[in-house]
Design an enzyme around this catalytic site. Structure first.
Site, short mmCIF file in Angstrom:
data_model
loop_
_atom_site.label_atom_id
_atom_site.label_comp_id
_atom_site.label_asym_id
_atom_site.label_seq_id
_atom_site.Cartn_x
_atom_site.Cartn_y
_atom_site.Cartn_z
N SER A 124 0.81 -1.22 0.00
CA SER A 124 0.00 0.00 0.00
C SER A 124 0.84 1.27 0.00
CB SER A 124 -0.92 0.01 1.23
OG SER A 124 -0.16 -0.09 2.43
N GLY A 153 -1.86 -4.05 1.16
CA GLY A 153 -1.98 -5.28 1.95
C GLY A 153 -1.10 -6.43 1.52
N ASN A 183 4.00 -5.63 5.88
CA ASN A 183 2.79 -6.40 6.22
C ASN A 183 3.13 -7.81 6.71
OD1 ASN A 183 0.87 -4.39 5.52
ND2 ASN A 183 1.17 -4.86 3.36
N ASP A 272 -0.66 8.05 9.95
CA ASP A 272 -1.08 6.90 10.77
C ASP A 272 0.11 6.10 11.27
OD1 ASP A 272 -0.20 5.81 8.42
OD2 ASP A 272 -1.97 4.58 8.05
N HIS A 275 1.69 4.96 6.74
CA HIS A 275 1.60 5.42 5.35
C HIS A 275 2.07 6.86 5.22
CE1 HIS A 275 -1.29 2.05 5.60
NE2 HIS A 275 -0.82 1.78 4.38
#
Length: 299
Positions: A124, A153, A183, A272, A275
């Site tokens: 992502s 993801g 991830n 966040d 990202h």
């Protein structure tokens, strides 16, 4: 010493003494008087004994033949290749989400058009070049025939499947930029994550031998150095640092450029704490520009 009719007279002492004398004359010793023998009446009655029955010895069981034991064979130690079990991070597998399949198809369609000099491979954070990083992308890569091969993801095993199913088919890019693995940090060990990244590099080198590869350290995440996932990422990067040869494959860690001096991560860079913001994408583009320019030419 004569006899008289019908009268028995005891022999005079001289007659009794004469008997031993006669014996002596013959040169024989006088025998001692024998003890009176017991009569049958005084003997204990004999008890009849039962006849002896001869018992035959049971036949001996023949001894079992001795079987010589074979020498114990020690199990050979496993070689590193035999002992190694491939982790899931290196086994290509697709995802079943419809949106994921649709994005995969769109990327393959773009690759089929050709004219691909630069590819970005990832999750992502890479896909975000089409979102928060769109303007920076256009500025740095709009004229470089660049293709975004990032899907939100994705883990290393998903990227491996995509590379084997159209993402790099029929193209000959000058440079491939890889940033993948964050991830995987939720459920895999650093060694397993690094193995997945290495498998991606090997796939690119095999299918695109003329393409140079830039492996980026996984970007830092979490508020500070005490964050568990950041620690997993850090240990993985330590392993990835050994992946390149400095020529066809290069390793570059631009993570420190995203952090404050105290090691904390600002939400201005990663809202966040994972990202990138537009400012974060600019830091990325500027940090890799020397390598990109060397491989793909000036922007």
């Amino acid at each position: 010493c004569g006899r008289r009719a019908k009268v028995t007279v005891a022999a005079p002492a001289q007659c009794q003494a004469a008997e031993p004398a006669k014996t002596a004359e013959k040169g024989k010793a006088a025998e001692p008087a024998k003890a009176p023998q017991k009569t049958k009446a005084t003997e204990k009655p004999a008890v009849a004994q039962p006849p002896k029955v001869e018992t035959k010895a049971a036949p001996k069981t023949p001894a079992k033949p001795q079987v010589s034991k074979l020498p114990k064979v020690e199990k050979a130690a496993e070689t590193p290749d035999q002992a190694y079990k491939a982790p899931a991070t290196v086994v290509p597998v697709p995802r079943k989400d419809a949106w994921w399949t649709q994005r995969q198809d769109r990327m393959n369609a773009r690759v089929k058009e050709g004219k691909v000099d630069l590819i970005f491979i990832g999750d992502s954070i890479t896909q975000g070049w089409e979102g928060a990083g769109k303007d920076v992308w256009n500025e740095f890569y709009g004229k470089r025939n660049a293709v975004n091969l990032g899907i939100s993801g994705d883990q290393t095993q998903h990227v491996l499947w995509r590379l084997a199913n159209g993402n790099i088919k029929g193209i000959y890019p000058k440079l491939a930029v890889i940033m993948i693995g964050t991830n995987n940090s939720h459920g895999f060990k650093p060694e397993e994550i690094a193995a997945g990244v290495k498998a991606i590099v090997e796939k690119l080198r095999k299918d695109l031998p003329q393409t140079k590869v830039l492996v980026l350290a996984i970007f830092p995440r979490g508020p500070n150095a005490q964050d568990h996932l950041r620690q997993v990422v850090g240990k993985t990067n330590d392993l990835l640092a050994k992946i390149g040869d400095g020529k066809a494959v290069r390793y570059l860690d631009i993570g420190p450029k995203f952090l404050e001096k105290d090691g904390t991560l600002s939400k201005e860079i990663m809202p966040d704490l994972l990202h990138l913001s537009p400012k974060g994408y600019r830091i990325w583009a500027e940090a890799v520009e020397p390598v990109v320019a060397e491989a793909a030419g000036a922007k």
